[in-house]
Design an enzyme around this catalytic site. Structure first.
Site: not given
Ligand SMILES: NC(=O)c1ccc[n+]([C@@H]2O[C@H](COP(=O)([O-])OP(=O)(O)OC[C@H]3O[C@@H](n4cnc5c(N)ncnc54)[C@H](O)[C@@H]3O)[C@@H](O)[C@H]2O)c1
Length: 308
Positions: A13, A116-118, A140, A142, A144, A204
């Site tokens: 994202i 996240t909605d979770e 996860y 918890a 977030k 979902r």
């Molecule tokens: N994927 C979904 O459906 C979804 C839905 C709602 C919210 N989110 C939230 O959106 C955000 C992005 O999700 P995503 O799906 O792109 O995740 P992703 O796992 O694809 O990407 C996470 C990124 O964070 C980096 N990262 C991890 N730990 C790190 C740290 N300690 N320091 C710096 N960088 C770090 C990783 O290298 C990666 O590039 C997250 O916070 C997730 O909780 C995701």
């Protein structure tokens, strides 16, 4: 020129968010875990810092001078959190606090914490608004929720201008193939079977990553300090219904599906009400059918991305 720091910007994202920033100076800070991939930012103008949001010294040198910080950095896969929760607490809770502290010390005018909605848990009927209690059910979720709560505390206690977004299940290009849609698509495209949890009845609410990012941009612009904004999905589907669509898109039949033991503590259904964000002018723009079609095409045309 406006300066934006995107943490976790090499992930699914975050990289989409960065790709759609124009006429601004962008810094990406990312630890490049298994989920981070610099190829996601190929051809995009940005300064890259390889680092960890838990590293306070590094943040003290990187954060100052930015007008906006958007935190995507997280451990994001529920199954991995069930196998080992520690890294989730470290990055999603402690990392968020470390980043917020750095923003506070640097006087960053606006921060968005992406969540996240979770964090709300599971809901059989109806939808959560932002005042619903937090009842996370996986490590996860918890971790977030902990990040959300520390963000709220930084807004109230220290006056940091941080807003929180909570989004449903995202889909789109460049999602690491451990999450349902890219895992199923890449398995089907390789001629393999797909693992469907339990009875396939978990529900979902899917949203295209572009709509999620549009919601985040709006909250960055208009969100109030300490406030939460839900970004709801556009297509509520059971996993079984979704699997049917993916099979059809890949020309495979139900014999490609293997029912596997359900995930521990598997949330049955997520559903959010996003009236608060819509009141700021938000409207999702990508119909699920179209978004899914484009996503299938992207994975078919980018085998090198998911096989390397
Ligand atoms: N994927 C979904 O459906 C979804 C839905 C709602 C919210 N989110 C939230 O959106 C955000 C992005 O999700 P995503 O799906 O792109 O995740 P992703 O796992 O694809 O990407 C996470 C990124 O964070 C980096 N990262 C991890 N730990 C790190 C740290 N300690 N320091 C710096 N960088 C770090 C990783 O290298 C990666 O590039 C997250 O916070 C997730 O909780 C995701």
């Amino acid at each position: 020129m406006t300066r934006i720091l995107v943490t976790g910007g090499a992930g699914f994202i975050g990289s989409h968010f960065v790709r759609n920033l124009h006429d601004v100076y962008v810094t990406v800070l990312d630890k490049l875990t298994y989920a981070g991939n610099r190829a996601n930012l190929e051809g995009v103008r940005h300064e890259f810092v390889h680092g960890d949001i838990c590293d306070a010294d590094l943040l003290r040198s990187v954060v100052p001078g930015h007008d906006l910080v958007v935190n995507f950095a997280a451990e994001s896969h529920v199954d991995r959190s069930i196998e080992g929760a520690a890294e989730f607490m470290r990055t999603n809770a402690l990392g968020t606090q470390t980043l917020l502290q750095a923003c506070l010390e640097a006087g960053v005018p606006k921060v968005v914490q992406v969540s996240t909605d979770e964090v709300y848990g599971s809901i059989d009927i109806g939808s959560w608004d932002e005042d619903a209690p937090l009842r996370p059910r996986s490590p996860y979720a918890a971790s977030k929720a902990a990040g959300d709560l520390i963000a709220r505390a930084y807004a109230i206690t220290y006056g940091l201008n941080v807003s929180i977004t909570r989004c449903g299940n995202n889909y789109g290009p460049r999602q690491y193939p451990e999450k349902l849609i890219p895992l199923f698509l890449t398995n089907l495209m390789r001629g393999r079977k797909v693992p469907l949890y339990g009875d396939g009845g978990n529900v979902r609410d899917w949203i295209h990553v572009a709509d999620h990012c549009a919601g985040i941009r709006l909250v960055a612009e208009k969100g109030e300090p300490g406030e939460v904004y839900n970004i709801a999905g556009t297509a509520e589907l059971t996993n079984k219904e979704l699997t049917g669509r993916l099979l059809q898109a890949c020309g495979r039949g139900w014999d490609a599906v293997e029912y596997v033991e359900d995930r521990k503590g598997h949330d049955r259904r997520y559903s959010m009400d996003d009236a608060k964000l819509r009141a700021l002018g938000y409207r999702p723009e990508i119909p699920f059918e179209q978004g899914l079609k484009d996503t299938v095409r992207w994975y078919a045309e980018h085998r090198d991305w998911w096989t390397s």
